[in-house]
Design a protein around this motif. Structure first.
Motif, PDB file in Angstrom:
ATOM      1  N   PHE A   1       7.590   3.595   5.118  1.00 53.41           N
ATOM      2  CA  PHE A   1       7.108   2.103   5.258  1.00 53.41           C
ATOM      3  C   PHE A   1       8.146   1.263   4.810  1.00 53.41           C
ATOM      4  CE2 PHE A   1       3.324   4.621   5.744  1.00 53.41           C
ATOM      5  CZ  PHE A   1       2.818   4.078   6.903  1.00 53.41           C
TER       6      PHE A   1
ATOM      7  N   VAL B   1       6.856  -1.973   6.879  1.00 52.86           N
ATOM      8  CA  VAL B   1       5.846  -1.968   7.849  1.00 52.86           C
ATOM      9  C   VAL B   1       4.413  -2.248   7.659  1.00 52.86           C
ATOM     10  CG1 VAL B   1       4.946  -0.567   9.682  1.00 52.86           C
ATOM     11  CG2 VAL B   1       7.246  -0.413   9.369  1.00 52.86           C
ATOM     12  N   TRP B   2       3.741  -3.121   7.891  1.00 49.92           N
ATOM     13  CA  TRP B   2       2.486  -3.311   7.545  1.00 49.92           C
ATOM     14  C   TRP B   2       1.316  -3.592   8.815  1.00 49.92           C
ATOM     15  CZ3 TRP B   2       0.500  -4.392   2.208  1.00 49.92           C
ATOM     16  CH2 TRP B   2       1.408  -4.388   1.239  1.00 49.92           C
ATOM     17  N   GLY B   3       0.540  -3.069   8.765  1.00 47.14           N
ATOM     18  CA  GLY B   3      -0.509  -3.191  10.100  1.00 47.14           C
ATOM     19  C   GLY B   3       0.107  -2.845  11.249  1.00 47.14           C
TER      20      GLY B   3
ATOM     21  N   CYS C   1      -2.107   5.465   4.583  1.00 51.04           N
ATOM     22  CA  CYS C   1      -0.764   5.527   4.026  1.00 51.04           C
ATOM     23  C   CYS C   1      -0.690   5.688   2.507  1.00 51.04           C
ATOM     24  CB  CYS C   1       0.078   4.392   4.355  1.00 51.04           C
ATOM     25  SG  CYS C   1      -0.423   2.780   3.657  1.00 51.04           S
TER      26      CYS C   1
ATOM     27  N   ALA D   1      -6.669   3.102   3.473  1.00 53.71           N
ATOM     28  CA  ALA D   1      -5.558   3.180   3.958  1.00 53.71           C
ATOM     29  C   ALA D   1      -5.242   4.764   4.246  1.00 53.71           C
ATOM     30  CB  ALA D   1      -4.483   2.229   3.144  1.00 53.71           C
TER      31      ALA D   1
ATOM     32  N   CYS E   1      -4.807   4.414  11.527  1.00 51.52           N
ATOM     33  CA  CYS E   1      -5.565   3.769  10.146  1.00 51.52           C
ATOM     34  C   CYS E   1      -6.576   2.841  10.511  1.00 51.52           C
ATOM     35  CB  CYS E   1      -4.460   2.920   9.484  1.00 51.52           C
ATOM     36  SG  CYS E   1      -4.789   2.380   7.989  1.00 51.52           S
TER      37      CYS E   1
ATOM     38  N   VAL F   1       1.750   6.180  12.167  1.00 47.56           N
ATOM     39  CA  VAL F   1       0.664   6.194  11.233  1.00 47.56           C
ATOM     40  C   VAL F   1      -0.467   5.149  11.083  1.00 47.56           C
ATOM     41  CG1 VAL F   1       0.324   6.254   8.513  1.00 47.56           C
ATOM     42  CG2 VAL F   1       2.213   7.519   9.740  1.00 47.56           C
ATOM     43  N   CYS F   2       0.104   3.801  11.309  1.00 50.19           N
ATOM     44  CA  CYS F   2      -0.729   2.548  11.373  1.00 50.19           C
ATOM     45  C   CYS F   2      -1.621   2.845  12.350  1.00 50.19           C
ATOM     46  CB  CYS F   2      -0.068   1.360  11.469  1.00 50.19           C
ATOM     47  SG  CYS F   2       1.333   1.028   9.970  1.00 50.19           S
TER      48      CYS F   2
ATOM     49  N   CYS G   1      -4.967  -4.732   6.942  1.00 52.93           N
ATOM     50  CA  CYS G   1      -3.650  -4.701   6.287  1.00 52.93           C
ATOM     51  C   CYS G   1      -2.554  -5.822   7.252  1.00 52.93           C
ATOM     52  CB  CYS G   1      -3.200  -3.490   6.635  1.00 52.93           C
ATOM     53  SG  CYS G   1      -1.365  -3.185   6.048  1.00 52.93           S
TER      54      CYS G   1
ATOM     55  N   PRO H   1       0.803  -1.274   0.049  1.00 51.21           N
ATOM     56  CA  PRO H   1       0.059  -0.132  -0.141  1.00 51.21           C
ATOM     57  C   PRO H   1       0.876   1.285   0.112  1.00 51.21           C
ATOM     58  CG  PRO H   1      -0.097  -1.183   2.079  1.00 51.21           C
ATOM     59  CD  PRO H   1       0.776  -1.963   1.323  1.00 51.21           C
ATOM     60  N   HIS H   2       2.085   1.148   0.432  1.00 51.19           N
ATOM     61  CA  HIS H   2       2.881   2.407   0.622  1.00 51.19           C
ATOM     62  C   HIS H   2       4.279   2.039   0.271  1.00 51.19           C
ATOM     63  CE1 HIS H   2       2.475  -0.231   4.077  1.00 51.19           C
ATOM     64  NE2 HIS H   2       3.460  -0.929   3.632  1.00 51.19           N
TER      65      HIS H   2
ATOM     66  N   TRP I   1      -9.926  -2.866   1.491  1.00 52.02           N
ATOM     67  CA  TRP I   1      -9.385  -2.036   2.575  1.00 52.02           C
ATOM     68  C   TRP I   1      -8.324  -1.008   1.924  1.00 52.02           C
ATOM     69  CZ3 TRP I   1      -4.071  -2.864   3.177  1.00 52.02           C
ATOM     70  CH2 TRP I   1      -3.927  -3.707   2.500  1.00 52.02           C
TER      71      TRP I   1
ATOM     72  N   VAL J   1      -8.095   0.459   8.687  1.00 51.60           N
ATOM     73  CA  VAL J   1      -7.874  -0.841   8.253  1.00 51.60           C
ATOM     74  C   VAL J   1      -6.695  -1.774   8.587  1.00 51.60           C
ATOM     75  CG1 VAL J   1      -9.470  -0.395   6.120  1.00 51.60           C
ATOM     76  CG2 VAL J   1      -6.792   0.061   6.060  1.00 51.60           C
ATOM     77  N   MET J   2      -6.330  -1.249   9.890  1.00 55.05           N
ATOM     78  CA  MET J   2      -4.933  -2.010  10.349  1.00 55.05           C
ATOM     79  C   MET J   2      -5.056  -3.243  10.551  1.00 55.05           C
ATOM     80  SD  MET J   2      -2.637  -1.090  13.623  1.00 55.05           S
ATOM     81  CE  MET J   2      -3.583  -1.771  14.996  1.00 55.05           C
TER      82      MET J   2
HETATM   83  S1  SF4 Z   1      -2.148  -0.374   8.746  1.00 55.72           S
HETATM   84 FE1  SF4 Z   1      -1.611  -0.861   6.539  1.00 55.72          FE
HETATM   85  S2  SF4 Z   1      -2.790   0.471   5.267  1.00 55.72           S
HETATM   86 FE2  SF4 Z   1      -2.807   1.394   7.299  1.00 55.72          FE
HETATM   87  S3  SF4 Z   1      -1.310   2.931   7.436  1.00 55.72           S
HETATM   88 FE3  SF4 Z   1      -0.354   1.113   8.109  1.00 55.72          FE
HETATM   89  S4  SF4 Z   1       0.513   0.157   6.581  1.00 55.72           S
HETATM   90 FE4  SF4 Z   1      -0.930   1.523   5.562  1.00 55.72          FE
END
Ligand code: SF4
Length: 125
Positions: A44, A88-90, A36, A34, A69, A65-66, A75, A5-6, A30, A71-72
């Motif tokens: 990220f 970095v995801w979720g 991001c 987002a 978010c 940031v997450c 994600c 996503p980022h 989702w 939709v954490m």
């Molecule tokens: S949770 Fe996922 S979609 Fe949301 S900001 Fe973090 S990396 Fe981006």
């Protein structure tokens, strides 16, 4: 394949007025929510040869940031199921996701063992 996503890895290929998140797979609902989607700061994904202190600072900023978010959870599950090896995801780094996956594997093994014992007891009863 679903794109990150980022992904700052993709920034060079994305026009300046578009955030890297625009490369996301549009089939994943989702993605549209987002936070991001416009990662101008490149939080990220690690640039090459990033010093440890800079990486830790960048990852903490990405996690902040997450944390806001909506939709954490989606994600994070996506990144665990793929699994996504970088970035970095979720709210989790790649290393943290490896720990979660190892815990899930151990839990699954324990559940399978428990099921075998239960089946043996039921068969003997
Ligand atoms: S949770 Fe996922 S979609 Fe949301 S900001 Fe973090 S990396 Fe981006």
């Amino acid at each position: 394949m679903l794109q990150p996503p980022h992904s700052s890895l993709q920034v060079a290929a994305v026009p300046a007025q578009r955030g890297p998140a625009r490369d996301r797979d549009q089939d994943a609902p989702w993605h549209t929510e987002a936070v991001c989607r416009r990662d101008e700061a490149g939080l990220f994904f690690a640039p090459s040869k990033e010093p440890t202190a800079a990486r830790l600072s960048r990852e903490e900023a990405a996690k902040r940031v997450c944390a806001r978010c909506p939709v954490m959870v989606e994600c994070r599950e996506h990144a665990l199921l793929q699994p996504e090896p970088y970035g970095v995801w979720g709210g989790l780094t790649a290393a943290e996701r490896r720990v979660v996956l190892a815990r899930r594997r151990r839990r699954d093994l324990e559940l399978k063992k428990a099921a075998r014992v239960t089946n043996r007891i039921a068969a003997a009863g």
